[in-house]
Design an enzyme around this catalytic site. Structure first.
Site, PDB file in Angstrom:
ATOM      1  CG  ASP A 413      -3.312  -7.706  -0.009  1.00 19.00           C
ATOM      2  OD1 ASP A 413      -3.509  -8.656   0.761  1.00 19.00           O
ATOM      3  OD2 ASP A 413      -4.115  -7.380  -0.920  1.00 19.00           O
ATOM      4  CD  GLU A 416      -1.578 -14.134   2.082  1.00 18.01           C
ATOM      5  OE1 GLU A 416      -1.464 -13.837   0.892  1.00 18.01           O
ATOM      6  OE2 GLU A 416      -1.956 -13.353   2.954  1.00 18.01           O
ATOM      7  CG  ASP A 491      -9.845 -10.668   1.649  1.00 24.77           C
ATOM      8  OD1 ASP A 491      -9.444  -9.562   2.077  1.00 24.77           O
ATOM      9  OD2 ASP A 491      -9.431 -11.195   0.600  1.00 24.77           O
TER      10      ASP A 491
HETATM   11  O1  MIG Z   1      -7.081 -10.261  -4.412  1.00 19.00           O
HETATM   12  O2  MIG Z   1      -5.839  -5.219  -3.005  1.00 19.00           O
HETATM   13  O3  MIG Z   1      -7.126  -8.766   1.634  1.00 19.00           O
HETATM   14  O4  MIG Z   1      -7.778  -6.072   1.746  1.00 19.00           O
HETATM   15  O5  MIG Z   1      -8.429  -4.794  -0.676  1.00 19.00           O
HETATM   16  C1  MIG Z   1      -7.506  -9.279  -3.514  1.00 19.00           C
HETATM   17  C2  MIG Z   1      -7.138  -5.697  -3.105  1.00 19.00           C
HETATM   18  C3  MIG Z   1      -6.333  -8.464  -3.090  1.00 19.00           C
HETATM   19  C4  MIG Z   1      -6.881  -8.635  -0.737  1.00 19.00           C
HETATM   20  C5  MIG Z   1      -6.850  -7.898   0.568  1.00 19.00           C
HETATM   21  C6  MIG Z   1      -7.817  -6.763   0.525  1.00 19.00           C
HETATM   22  C7  MIG Z   1      -7.487  -5.840  -0.621  1.00 19.00           C
HETATM   23  C8  MIG Z   1      -7.492  -6.607  -1.945  1.00 19.00           C
HETATM   24  N1  MIG Z   1      -6.566  -7.738  -1.848  1.00 19.00           N
END
Ligand code: MIG
Length: 806
Positions: A413, A416, A491
């Site tokens: 995650d 980016e 999200d």
């Molecule tokens: O700032 O890990 O898209 O699926 O549950 C949020 C927490 C960070 C974004 C992800 C989401 C995940 C969440 N993450």
């Protein structure tokens, strides 16, 4: 006052205003094997190369030389298969030809036009290549503009949450963490600079392999022009010819690669939430899924399993015995997947930070200091995943999680990369990257950062999961990243509009190389109604990655969270997924072998039918199933378009003529779904989790009037023995005629069948047959009848089954 508004939009004016520059007339052309380098008098170089008979590559440089050729996108073997290339000089242009594609390069200005094998114009330059010297940065903004042929349509570009047909829109690629993104938000998390063009003379693909921020305009600002440009690097694009959008998708997959077969369990249902934050909670979810008989294969751990958000650690209070927990889940048939983010907490008592720091693996500013950015753990350092040594180190960090603790997959995650509390939401642009030895700033590396993280993760998980197959899911990636990881769309929101977005995004990602896709079922932010959750689940039956995920702070989002009726309906949808598992796995196989998108917009089924150009609710899943989700509340039915051909309603078995729009009555129990006449759909009884070997197998035969081929692929469901021939691939061909219906089976592969007998279920026949023949001998069978269909059992290795009437 903005004086540009008074200036007519003409090339010469543009040049003086924004200092655009263009190649002038040809000085010389160097022909060398399958490539030609053209030089203009003002120092522009154009390198045209035939990659295969259907693919030509165009590279431009205004610097007088080409930088070393390097790309993260291209698959290793993307050049294999080239046959023939001919170059001819004529009065005003050069002609470059393969048997399938030809290209003219004009001597006066190096403009290019491209023709298919019938000599029809597919695409031509408008201004063509041009560039702008960016005095602030000292780099070039590189640009390409093409004529948009009257009525041209555009598809592709990855995860854009907008109409499937890209015409009349502008987009950019710059990986962005967009929490609760809106319909039409741009850019989002993924960067896939690949599009298709379709017009009355033919179709083609353009892959603009440039990892800087890229822009696309599809006949939006100027109705007759499509352009793409980048904030740096080269105009470097691959032009792909093909007789259908499907062919082009397959050739694009050949260029940028395909994944290996995933572990079969990963095609089951996944349950996730931010977060299941203690062993107790995780086990409770697992037990409840089993108790309520809701099939499921995976449970996820979001960031709260860690110790203070330190990657590769555990919160020992809430997860006192990770290995034991993972084992207990395994014993119940669950795989565990855990999240790993790129930010490494700055803490010299934390071994990952200390080691990365000592080995110099973290990203730095241009003038040397380590870059610090805030994410979940607070101030963090960030590994430079574009450095091969860093990737190796990162891969090695998974030993404990995978080999010792026994996690089956990893979720990447925030790659980016996402940074909190800064307006740009990401690294400063001066950050340096190794880029596999082609040192550069973040401008060039930003769009590949997530891809390289998922690549390093994939390598580590693959190594330590051996002999099992790895499973990776990532949020950010770049073209070609499909070789390493599945993706989810990020999200999203629990609204009906987002159900529409989910449908479009998965179709678009699938035709952009990424078929292993899914969305947060029910929506990540906000809370769905029971009806929305059910409809979303029904759509996700046909998304290769089927995962419920939610932010957790708006109410529960488990299959039982919406009352008893909701539980029943959700269970029914998930059960359908498990019944169709042999079809799903075969579809995945066709994706990995042939590069066929698993989810196909209607234009990929029949681009010659103008109705398909704007249709986006309906899609074809695999070879033979047409799906049309219900995207609005409180619906008793919906309109849907049936493309040409003959179809059966999967639920009612009603026979329907295609090439028209129909109104279909539906209940909340079912998603509208059609099967192609002539198809054979393999199904199994519901299992609570994927067992890797079918105990019973039904082949559902839908009567057709034409010969149709259906495939059923299987292997051990995990491991790598299929690469040594240990698989079983059945090809069925139906040969219908007036008085008989014959099916032949051809088997390939060395894996013995796990079932001895298969049940053949015939749909759409007026009456039961008077004679059944097995491999041309009469065959005594007990025929069961059920609701107008009939069935009987036969040895799984039959070569031919013939039904006769009269
Ligand atoms: O700032 O890990 O898209 O699926 O549950 C949020 C927490 C960070 C974004 C992800 C989401 C995940 C969440 N993450």
């Amino acid at each position: 006052m903005n004086f540009t508004t008074f200036v007519p939009f003409m090339q010469s004016d543009m040049q003086t205003l924004i200092n655009e520059q263009f190649p002038n007339h040809l000085l010389k052309a160097d022909v060398n094997g399958s490539s030609v380098v053209f030089h203009s008098h003002n120092g522009v170089m154009l390198w045209v190369e035939a990659i295969t008979n259907h693919v030509m590559r165009f590279r431009y440089s205004a610097k007088g030389y080409f930088s070393p050729d390097f790309s993260y996108a291209m698959a290793k073997d993307h050049r294999s298969g080239f046959a023939y290339f001919k170059v001819e000089e004529l009065d005003s242009y050069y002609e470059l030809r393969t048997p399938k594609l030809s290209c003219k390069v004009q001597k006066i200005d190096l403009k290019v036009s491209l023709y298919n094998e019938e000599g029809k114009l597919l695409n031509e330059d408008e201004k063509g290549f041009h560039w702008e010297e960016d005095s602030q940065r000292g780099d070039n903004i590189v640009k390409m503009s093409k004529r948009s042929i009257n009525g041209e349509h555009y598809f592709g570009l990855g995860d854009k949450p907008s109409n499937l047909n890209l015409r009349d829109h502008r987009f950019q690629n710059w990986g962005t963490d967009e929490y609760g993104f809106a319909k039409d938000a741009d850019p989002l998390y993924r960067n896939i600079p690949f599009y298709y063009g379709l017009h009355k003379e033919g179709c083609y693909g353009v892959f603009f392999d440039n990892s800087y921020r890229t822009f696309f305009d599809f006949a939006s600002e100027r109705k007759n022009v499509t352009s793409f440009w980048a904030e740096g690097g080269e105009i470097n694009y691959y032009f792909i010819a093909g007789s259908s959008l499907m062919n082009i998708a397959q050739r694009y997959a050949r260029l940028t690669g395909k994944p290996e077969m995933p572990p079969k369990w990963s095609l089951g249902y996944h349950q996730c939430k931010w977060s299941y934050s203690s062993e107790e909670e995780v086990m409770e979810i697992a037990h409840k899924l089993r108790k309520l008989k809701i099939p499921a294969d995976a449970i996820y751990l979001d960031i709260d399993y860690m110790d203070g958000f330190r990657c590769f650690t555990w919160n020992k209070e809430n997860f006192p015995d990770p290995k034991g927990m993972v084992q207990r889940l395994k014993d119940m048939g669950f795989k565990t997947v855990a999240i790993i983010d790129p930010g490494i907490k700055i803490d010299m008592d934390y071994s990952v930070c200390k080691e990365g720091f000592e080995k110099n693996y973290f990203c730095k500013h241009a003038d040397g200091p380590l870059y610090k950015g805030k994410v979940w753990p607070g101030e963090c350092y960030f590994p430079d995943f574009t450095n091969p040594e860093v990737r190796d180190w990162w891969s090695g960090l998974f030993k404990e999680l995978i080999e010792d603790i026994g996690l089956a997959g990893v979720w990447n995650d925030m790659n980016e990369p996402a940074i909190m509390d800064v307006p740009t939401k990401t690294f400063p642009l001066d950050i340096r990257h190794n880029y596999d030895g082609h040192h550069c700033s973040h401008r060039k590396a930003h769009n590949v950062y997530g891809m390289q993280m998922s690549r390093a993760t994939y390598k580590g998980v693959k190594k330590f999961a051996f002999p099992n197959r790895p499973f990776i899911i990532t949020r950010s990636t770049y073209a070609g990243g499909q070789r390493y990881s599945s993706v989810w769309t990020g999200d999203n929101i629990a609204t009906w509009e987002h159900l529409w977005v989910a449908n479009v995004q998965c179709q678009r990602l699938s035709i952009s190389g990424f078929s292993f896709v899914g969305t947060d079922i029910g929506g990540f932010t906000e809370h769905p109604t029971m009806e929305l959750y059910v409809r979303w689940m029904q759509l996700a039956v046909f998304h290769p990655l089927m995962r419920t995920h939610s932010s957790g702070d708006h109410g529960d989002q488990e299959p039982w969270s919406f009352g008893e009726e909701g539980t029943e309906l959700v269970r029914k949808a998930i059960e359908l997924r498990y019944q169709l598992l042999p079809y799903h796995y075969t579809n995945f196989y066709q994706y990995t072998r042939d590069g066929k998108p698993m989810i196909r917009p209607l234009s990929f089924y029949d681009h010659q039918d103008p109705q398909t150009w704007y249709r986006q609710d309906e899609f074809v899943f695999g070879d033979h199933i047409l799906v049309c989700p219900v995207l609005e509340p409180d619906r008793q039915g919906r309109r849907m378009y049936l493309p040409k051909g003959k179809w059966y309603d999967f639920h009612s078995k009603e026979y329907l003529e295609g090439g028209r729009e129909i109104y279909l009555e539906t209940s909340l129990e079912e998603i509208p779904m059609m099967v192609k006449a002539g198809a054979i759909i393999p199904m199994i009884p519901v299992e609570q989790y994927v067992s890797n070997s079918y105990k019973e197998l039904e082949l559902h035969i839908y009567r057709g009037e034409e010969s149709v081929v259906s495939m059923l692929y299987d292997d051990a469901g995990d491991g790598y023995n299929h690469n040594q021939g240990y698989y079983l691939n059945r090809n069925f061909t139906v040969l219908p005629s007036e008085s008989k219906y014959r099916i032949t089976q051809h088997q390939e592969g060395r894996m013995p069948s796990s079932v001895k007998e298969v049940t053949l279920v015939y749909h759409g026949f007026k009456s039961r047959p008077s004679i059944v023949e097995l491999d041309s001998d009469p065959f005594e069978v007990e025929i069961q009848e059920n609701n107008g269909s009939f069935s009987f059992k036969v040895a799984e290795d039959f070569k031919q089954i013939t039904l006769r009437w009269g």
